[in-house]
Write an enzyme that holds these catalytic residues in place. Structure first.
Site, mmCIF file in Angstrom:
data_model
loop_
_atom_site.group_PDB
_atom_site.id
_atom_site.type_symbol
_atom_site.label_atom_id
_atom_site.label_comp_id
_atom_site.label_asym_id
_atom_site.label_seq_id
_atom_site.Cartn_x
_atom_site.Cartn_y
_atom_site.Cartn_z
ATOM 1 N N ARG A 1 -9.758 2.068 -2.220
ATOM 2 C CA ARG A 1 -8.463 1.526 -1.568
ATOM 3 C C ARG A 1 -8.518 2.425 -0.349
ATOM 4 N NH1 ARG A 1 -5.362 -1.735 -2.984
ATOM 5 N NH2 ARG A 1 -3.600 -0.694 -1.886
ATOM 6 N N GLU B 1 -7.054 8.776 9.538
ATOM 7 C CA GLU B 1 -6.197 7.571 9.548
ATOM 8 C C GLU B 1 -7.566 6.350 9.679
ATOM 9 O OE1 GLU B 1 -5.038 9.911 11.183
ATOM 10 O OE2 GLU B 1 -3.086 10.039 10.639
ATOM 11 N N ARG C 1 0.670 -1.314 0.127
ATOM 12 C CA ARG C 1 -0.076 -0.101 0.110
ATOM 13 C C ARG C 1 1.119 1.394 -0.161
ATOM 14 N NH1 ARG C 1 -5.008 0.081 1.176
ATOM 15 N NH2 ARG C 1 -4.705 -1.811 2.556
ATOM 16 N N HIS D 1 -19.283 9.477 1.112
ATOM 17 C CA HIS D 1 -19.708 8.119 1.642
ATOM 18 C C HIS D 1 -21.057 7.953 1.660
ATOM 19 C CE1 HIS D 1 -19.208 4.204 3.428
ATOM 20 N NE2 HIS D 1 -20.192 4.596 4.262
HETATM 21 C C1 GRF Z 1 -20.524 6.494 -4.604
HETATM 22 O O1 GRF Z 1 -21.577 5.972 -3.877
HETATM 23 C C2 GRF Z 1 -19.660 7.042 -3.360
HETATM 24 O O2 GRF Z 1 -20.449 7.635 -2.252
HETATM 25 C C3 GRF Z 1 -18.876 5.791 -2.858
HETATM 26 O O3 GRF Z 1 -18.542 5.020 -3.903
HETATM 27 C C4 GRF Z 1 -19.537 5.483 -5.177
HETATM 28 C C5 GRF Z 1 -18.911 5.851 -6.507
HETATM 29 O O4 GRF Z 1 -19.744 6.317 -7.490
HETATM 30 N N1 GRF Z 1 -17.624 6.159 -2.150
HETATM 31 P P1 GRF Z 1 -19.040 6.873 -8.649
HETATM 32 O O5 GRF Z 1 -17.682 6.235 -9.010
HETATM 33 O O6 GRF Z 1 -18.805 8.330 -8.107
HETATM 34 O O7 GRF Z 1 -20.131 7.095 -9.647
#
Ligand code: GRF
Length: 208
Positions: free
Chosen positions: A96, A147, A70, A114
């Site tokens: 990742r 983190e 990583r 998220h």
């Molecule tokens: C979205 O739902 C985001 O919240 C999550 O992964 C998905 C990515 O979708 N982290 P995209 O690649 O932006 O269409």
């Protein structure tokens, strides 16, 4: 973040790239001022978002893990971002975890979106987690990255209702619409320096 010059953002993706496109659209429509996309980086060669970014004339880079640790993989990404004078890193479906070195290199300058109301349902398949838990409301969150997995201070959230006949797909689509709205808004706040952090709380400047 505000220092009188254009903020250069680097967007990290792994797939579809719809949040990356939402940021690009917000910039071209003037909803995300004083910002330009310096580069779009994917760790996956199959990422559709790379094609969409290239179609918009954005610089794209593929930086695959390729069996490296990583830390070594992240080092290449950090070097690419620094070489392009990136001020702010926006994770947009980047699948990742970041190394400590990455977080340190851009401390306070990495954002993530998220698809849940954090701290509920961190990690993978947040929409499925919400459905399986049976919550009536879920949503999406834009937060600073530290983190901890999906754990940094929260900049913006939007509540989304769960309907009785929802599937992972229908719920994800309803949440995604809101993601595309709140991510550019949150990035604009950070770019314009319209916030201060008190403990875990991200507040409007001057609000006490
Ligand atoms: C979205 O739902 C985001 O919240 C999550 O992964 C998905 C990515 O979708 N982290 P995209 O690649 O932006 O269409």
């Amino acid at each position: 973040m505000k220092n009188g010059r254009i903020c250069r953002i680097g967007i990290l993706i792994s797939g579809r790239g719809s949040n990356m496109l939402a940021l690009a659209r917000a910039i071209s429509e003037g909803r995300l001022p004083e910002t330009e996309i310096a580069v779009v980086i994917s760790d996956q060669s199959s990422a559709q978002g790379l094609l969409h970014a290239a179609e918009r004339g954005l610089e794209t880079l593929l930086i695959e893990r390729g069996g490296r640790t990583r830390a070594l993989h992240d080092q290449e990404t950090i070097t690419a971002l620094l070489a392009r004078s990136v001020d702010l890193v926006c994770l947009a479906g980047y699948m990742r975890l970041l190394s400590i070195e990455f977080v340190e290199a851009f401390r306070g300058r990495i954002l993530n979106i998220h698809p849940s109301l954090l701290p509920a349902f961190p990690g993978l398949d947040a929409q499925r987690q919400a459905l399986e838990h049976g919550v009536k409301w879920t949503g999406c969150t834009v937060h600073f990255v530290d983190e901890m997995l999906d754990g940094g201070p929260i900049i913006a959230q939007q509540v989304v209702p769960v309907q009785d006949d929802d599937t992972v797909e229908t719920l994800s689509a309803r949440i995604l619409l809101e993601e595309h709205r709140i991510y550019p808004e949150a990035v604009a706040r950070v770019v314009l320096g319209d916030y201060e952090i008190e403990g875990r709380r991200v507040k409007a400047k001057g609000e006490r």
